[in-house]
Design a protein around this motif. Structure first.
Motif, PDB file in Angstrom:
ATOM      1  N   ILE A 315       0.835  -1.202   0.000  1.00 34.24           N
ATOM      2  CA  ILE A 315       0.000   0.000   0.000  1.00 34.24           C
ATOM      3  C   ILE A 315       0.876   1.261   0.000  1.00 34.24           C
ATOM      4  O   ILE A 315       0.608   2.229  -0.711  1.00 34.24           O
ATOM      5  N   ARG A 318       2.373   1.827  -3.464  1.00 36.83           N
ATOM      6  CA  ARG A 318       1.362   2.321  -4.395  1.00 36.83           C
ATOM      7  C   ARG A 318       1.049   3.803  -4.143  1.00 36.83           C
ATOM      8  O   ARG A 318       0.864   4.570  -5.079  1.00 36.83           O
ATOM      9  N   LYS A 319       0.993   4.179  -2.859  1.00 38.89           N
ATOM     10  CA  LYS A 319       0.740   5.588  -2.551  1.00 38.89           C
ATOM     11  C   LYS A 319       1.911   6.453  -3.009  1.00 38.89           C
ATOM     12  O   LYS A 319       1.738   7.583  -3.492  1.00 38.89           O
ATOM     13  N   ALA A 323      -0.985   6.534  -6.120  1.00 37.95           N
ATOM     14  CA  ALA A 323      -2.320   5.965  -5.920  1.00 37.95           C
ATOM     15  C   ALA A 323      -3.044   6.738  -4.818  1.00 37.95           C
ATOM     16  O   ALA A 323      -2.461   7.048  -3.774  1.00 37.95           O
ATOM     17  N   THR A 324      -4.312   7.060  -5.054  1.00 35.75           N
ATOM     18  CA  THR A 324      -5.105   7.783  -4.057  1.00 35.75           C
ATOM     19  C   THR A 324      -5.762   6.793  -3.092  1.00 35.75           C
ATOM     20  O   THR A 324      -5.797   5.571  -3.347  1.00 35.75           O
ATOM     21  N   SER A 325      -6.308   7.330  -2.013  1.00 38.47           N
ATOM     22  CA  SER A 325      -7.041   6.473  -1.061  1.00 38.47           C
ATOM     23  C   SER A 325      -8.227   5.814  -1.744  1.00 38.47           C
ATOM     24  O   SER A 325      -8.569   4.656  -1.453  1.00 38.47           O
ATOM     25  N   ASP A 327      -8.393   4.849  -4.865  1.00 38.36           N
ATOM     26  CA  ASP A 327      -7.881   3.722  -5.643  1.00 38.36           C
ATOM     27  C   ASP A 327      -7.657   2.496  -4.759  1.00 38.36           C
ATOM     28  O   ASP A 327      -7.988   1.361  -5.136  1.00 38.36           O
ATOM     29  N   LEU A 328      -7.076   2.741  -3.587  1.00 34.41           N
ATOM     30  CA  LEU A 328      -6.777   1.628  -2.682  1.00 34.41           C
ATOM     31  C   LEU A 328      -8.060   0.999  -2.140  1.00 34.41           C
ATOM     32  O   LEU A 328      -8.181  -0.232  -2.055  1.00 34.41           O
TER      33      LEU A 328
END
Length: 352
Positions: A315, A318-319, A323-325, A327-328
């Motif tokens: 995670i 990816r951030k 990657a946004t919250s 997306d996660l």
């Protein structure tokens, strides 16, 4: 595509976690669906009891002596049904039946324990049995006291293997009956039995003089809308009942209940008041099902939390790459939806 590929990799990386998740989902769905199917089969109009949306049942009676020193509760007798229930104006017909009793059937040197009901000719008009061979008893059979019997398909195969059952004789409980019909097996409350014989074949005719006994009555209304009128008429008739015997009975209670009302009255309700307790019973069932669903839900939450914590490095990477919250969260939602869909398919197959 990336969401699906990532979900697949996650599922395969920890196969034990995935298997436990699926097991929780499948177990919960199977238990809920089977329980729902059983309840629907027991209480809703279907099959043999397809007319149950317009018939009520009188099974038990409770009486109190005038001095309130003695109470009695038991099944109703034939005299009470014949005198007070059959003349009801709001019903189309009244059927009389007993609960199934275990009897020993002697056939070709073998002894079989089967369940036998005593019923009248109206019973076959209220319930919709599927006749496989022969015929069903009629009012003439009752009036003549003929020793005839109807058996279900399983008993026919068991008692007369490789031969036609209709026309054969069987010795049940020391009485010899001629088999005149074979019907499909039925597991409904009022239909379950292996053998059905006329009430008039009872060893003694004393039952005709008794208000207490082993009988129950099915009251078939002209349509479902007529059930409230039947309930009111039965309640009014109960107030006029005069019971035989040395004791001076005062208040007498019996009610015309639907199948779910009858079950509720026997479990959480009371025979002393009109309210059967069906609302309470349904609430208890709903709460029990909710609590049952909470257990696997909490388990799944814990497993998912453990899996997310384990993937904290992934995670974070990816951030770091943007990657946004949202997306996660979308990734985690997709994974859980896929897992639940797979569990749902397996659950349906296992429930079937």
């Amino acid at each position: 595509r990336n969401y699906l590929l990532t979900a697949w990799k996650v599922f395969m990386r920890r196969k034990l976690f995935t298997a436990i998740n699926l097991l929780c989902i499948v177990l919960a769905l199977v238990v809920l669906m089977v329980a729902t199917a059983l309840l629907e089969h027991a209480f809703s109009p279907s099959g043999v009891e397809g007319k149950s949306d317009r018939f009520l049942q009188v099974l038990t009676m409770k009486a109190v002596t005038v001095d309130d020193k003695m109470r009695r509760s038991s099944s109703v007798g034939y005299r009470l049904i014949d005198t007070y229930l059959k003349p009801l104006k709001s019903v189309e017909t009244v059927a009389v039946l007993t609960m199934p009793r275990s009897v020993s059937v002697y056939q070709d040197g073998r002894v079989s324990d089967l369940e036998m009901r005593r019923v009248d000719a109206q019973y076959w008009k209220v319930l919709d049995f599927t006749l496989l061979a022969g015929r069903l008893p009629t009012a003439d059979d009752d009036d003549a006291g003929r020793f005839v019997a109807v058996i279900n398909a399983s008993s026919a195969r068991k008692l007369f293997p490789g031969a036609a059952a209709v026309g054969q004789s069987l010795n049940a409980g020391g009485q010899v009956f001629e088999v005149i019909g074979v019907v499909e097996d039925a597991l409904h409350l009022n239909a379950y039995a292996d053998i059905w014989t006329p009430i008039t074949t009872l060893p003694s005719s004393d039952y005709k003089l008794q208000s207490w006994g082993e009988f129950s009555a099915l009251l078939l209304a002209k349509d479902a809308a007529g059930l409230p009128a039947v309930r009111k008429e039965v309640e009014a008739v109960a107030a006029t009942v005069q019971l035989e015997g040395p004791l001076h009975w005062g208040k007498v209670n019996f009610w015309a209940d639907s199948k779910i009302d009858l079950f509720a009255r026997m479990t959480v309700g009371s025979a002393s008041r009109a309210d059967s307790g069906a609302g309470t019973l349904l609430a208890m069932i709903a709460v029990a099902m909710l609590l049952f669903m909470l257990l696997p839900a909490l388990n799944l939450v814990n497993l998912n939390m453990g899996r997310i914590m384990e993937r904290s490095t992934e995670i974070g990477v990816r951030k770091a790459f943007g990657a946004t919250s949202t997306d996660l969260v979308a990734q985690l939602v997709v994974e859980n939806v896929l897992l639940c869909l797979a569990g749902g398919v397996l659950g349906l197959l296992c429930a079937q």
